[in-house]
Design a protein around this motif. Structure first.
Motif, PDB file in Angstrom:
ATOM      1  N   SER A   1       0.834  -1.210   0.000  1.00 41.65           N
ATOM      2  CA  SER A   1       0.000   0.000   0.000  1.00 41.65           C
ATOM      3  C   SER A   1       0.863   1.252   0.000  1.00 41.65           C
ATOM      4  O   SER A   1       0.495   2.268  -0.597  1.00 41.65           O
ATOM      5  CB  SER A   1      -0.940   0.011   1.209  1.00 41.65           C
ATOM      6  OG  SER A   1      -1.856  -1.041   1.091  1.00 41.65           O
TER       7      SER A   1
ATOM      8  N   ASP B   1      -5.896  -1.732  -4.896  1.00 40.07           N
ATOM      9  CA  ASP B   1      -5.255  -2.222  -3.678  1.00 40.07           C
ATOM     10  C   ASP B   1      -6.277  -3.059  -2.903  1.00 40.07           C
ATOM     11  O   ASP B   1      -7.167  -2.501  -2.266  1.00 40.07           O
ATOM     12  CB  ASP B   1      -4.761  -1.029  -2.842  1.00 40.07           C
ATOM     13  CG  ASP B   1      -3.792  -1.454  -1.745  1.00 40.07           C
ATOM     14  OD1 ASP B   1      -3.562  -2.673  -1.570  1.00 40.07           O
ATOM     15  OD2 ASP B   1      -3.258  -0.558  -1.058  1.00 40.07           O
TER      16      ASP B   1
ATOM     17  N   GLN C   1      -6.900   0.918  -0.413  1.00 42.91           N
ATOM     18  CA  GLN C   1      -7.295  -0.184   0.463  1.00 42.91           C
ATOM     19  C   GLN C   1      -8.307   0.300   1.517  1.00 42.91           C
ATOM     20  O   GLN C   1      -9.209  -0.440   1.899  1.00 42.91           O
ATOM     21  CB  GLN C   1      -6.040  -0.740   1.149  1.00 42.91           C
ATOM     22  CG  GLN C   1      -6.278  -1.985   1.958  1.00 42.91           C
ATOM     23  CD  GLN C   1      -4.969  -2.630   2.407  1.00 42.91           C
ATOM     24  OE1 GLN C   1      -3.893  -2.028   2.344  1.00 42.91           O
ATOM     25  NE2 GLN C   1      -5.048  -3.849   2.876  1.00 42.91           N
TER      26      GLN C   1
END
Ligand SMILES: Nc1ncnc2c1ncn2[C@@H]1O[C@H](COP(=O)(O)OP(=O)(O)OP(=O)(O)O)[C@@H](O)[C@H]1O
Ligand SMILES: [Mg+2]
Length: 333
Positions: free
Chosen positions: A67, A181, A107
Motif C-alpha cells: 500500500s 489495492d 485499500q
C-alpha cells in the motif's frame, strides 16, 4: 455479466511513448516514528517497471509495503527518495499529468457517507473534467453491480458494496492505468467474478492493471506478471509463468489399494521426499528436472503396491510466495 465498454476508453494524456506504464527507480519510504515509535523502512530501494498493457500483481505479506508503494503513486504518501513515473510523467514534477493517467482504488474505505453512488461518480467526473457526453456513470455502476443502489446513500451500502463503489470511482476518468489495492477483500464470490470480468475486459482493451491481493489464486489466474515484496524489498519480479516454472517442484499423490503403516523402505532414498498422508495414500514431492514420474511409479510397483488413484499437483503461486518470503525472512534473521 457482459462487459460492454464504451469506446472513449483511456482519455488521452498523450505523452511520447513511455517505456513502462509505471517506472519506479530506487524508491524508498521511511515513516517517521511517532510517540516514541522507531522509524519504519516501509520501502527499501525498489526498482520496478510495469509494462504498458500488462496485468500486474504486486504481492507480499501484511506490512510488506504494497500500500505504501501504491499510495506513493496516488500522491497520498510522500516518498523519501527515488523516482516514480506514471505514463512517463514524474509524480512530483509532472504531478497533474501523472494523476490523470492513473485511477487508484485505495485499500481504505474512504467514502463520503452522505453521497449516493451516482453523485459520487458525477463529482469525481467533474474533478477530472470529464465532459457530460463522455461520462459512463451508469455503465460503470452496472459493471460493479451497483446499478440498483445508484441513488442510495453511501452510508447505507454494505462493506463489499462500498469497496465496489471505490472501484467504480477510480474508473470515472477512463485512466490508462488502473491500480487496485485489495479490491476484492470482503467482496462475495459472485461479484468478485463480475468485477474481474470487467477489469479483464478493460485490460484487453489496453488499460494497464496493477493489483494487490491476498487471494493468490486470483493473481495467478489474472496476472501475466508478478512482483513479490517482503519487508519493503523486491524479492521477485517476472512473468507469472516463468516464476512458476523456476519452482521446479511437483507433488504426486498416489492412493494404493493396500493399507500402510509406514512408507515402504524401497521407496526411500531416490532423490525425492515421500510421506504417508493417509493409511493408503503416499505423497511424493519431487523436482521434475531431476526425477521422472515413471521412476516413482516403477518403485511403487516394486513395493508390491496396487495403484488405485493418481493425482499430480503443479506448484502454484502460493507455494512460490511462501518459499520466496520464507527464504527472504531466513536471510534477514
Ligand atoms: N502512516 C504510517 N506511519 C507509520 N508506519 C506506517 C504508516 N503506514 C504504513 N506503515 C508501516 O509501513 C509498513 C508497510 O505498510 P503497508 O501498509 O505498505 O503494507 P501492505 O503491504 O500494504 O500490508 P497489507 O497487506 O496489510 O495491506 C508496515 O510496517 C506499516 O506498519
Ligand atoms: Mg496494504
Amino acid at each position: 455479466m457482459t462487459a460492454s465498454i464504451a469506446q472513449n476508453q483511456n482519455n488521452d494524456t498523450s505523452n511520447s511513448t513511455p517505456n513502462g506504464a509505471i517506472e519506479v527507480k530506487n524508491l524508498s519510504k521511511t515513516y517517521k516514528g511517532q510517540y516514541g515509535q522507531p522509524e519504519k523502512h516501509a520501502l527499501n530501494d525498489v526498482s520496478l517497471t510495469i509494462p504498458q498493457g500488462s496485468f500486474f500483481a504486486l504481492l507480499g505479506p501484511n506490512g510488506a509495503g504494497k500500500s505504501t508503494f501504491i499510495n506513493i503513486l496516488a500522491g497520498l504518501v510522500i516518498k523519501t527518495s527515488g523516482q516514480a513515473k506514471i505514463w512517463g510523467y514524474d509524480i512530483e514534477d509532472q504531478m497533474r499529468a501523472a494523476r490523470r493517467a492513473i485511477g487508484i482504488v485505495p485499500q481504505e474505505l474512504n467514502l463520503d457517507p452522505f453521497f449516493t453512488p451516482r453523485e459520487l461518480m458525477e463529482v469525481q467526473a467533474g474533478l477530472y473534467g470529464v465532459p457530460q457526453n463522455k461520462r459512463r456513470t451508469d455503465e460503470i455502476l452496472e459493471a460493479v453491480g451497483l446499478a440498483d443502489k445508484a441513488n442510495s446513500y453511501a452510508r447505507t451500502l454494505s462493506g463489499g458494496m462500498r469497496r465496489r463503489l471505490l472501484v467504480a470511482k477510480a474508473m470515472v476518468h477512463s485512466p490508462k492505468i488502473l491500480v487496485l489495492d485489495e479490491p476484492t477483500a470482503g467482496v462475495d464470490i459472485e461479484l468478485r467474478i463480475q468485477l474481474w470480468d470487467y477489469v479483464r475486459e478493460l485490460n484487453r482493451q489496453g488499460t494497464t492493471v496493477l493489483l494487490t491481493t491476498h487471494y493468490l489464486e486470483e493473481a495467478e489466474e489474472l496476472c501475466d506478471k508478478v512482483a513479490i515484496i517482503n519487508h519493503g524489498r523486491l524479492v521477485a519480479c517476472d512473468e507469472t509463468k516463468t516464476l512458476l516454472s523456476k519452482m521446479d517442484a511437483k507433488e504426486l499423490i498416489v492412493t494404493v489399494a493396500e493399507t500402510l503403516n509406514d512408507v515402504p523402505d524401497i521407496l526411500r532414498g531416490h532423490g525425492y521426499n515421500v510421506t504417508l498422508t493417509g493409511p493408503n495414500q503416499l505423497s511424493f514431492q519431487y523436482s521434475p528436472s531431476k526425477v521422472e514420474i515413471a521412476k516413482i511409479l516403477d518403485l511403487v510397483s516394486q513395493a508390491q503396491l496396487t495403484v488405485a488413484d493418481l493425482v499430480t499437483k503443479e506448484s502454484d503461486l502460493e507455494d512460490l510466495f511462501l518459499r520466496l518470503t520464507r527464504e527472504d525472512n531466513a536471510k534477514i534473521a
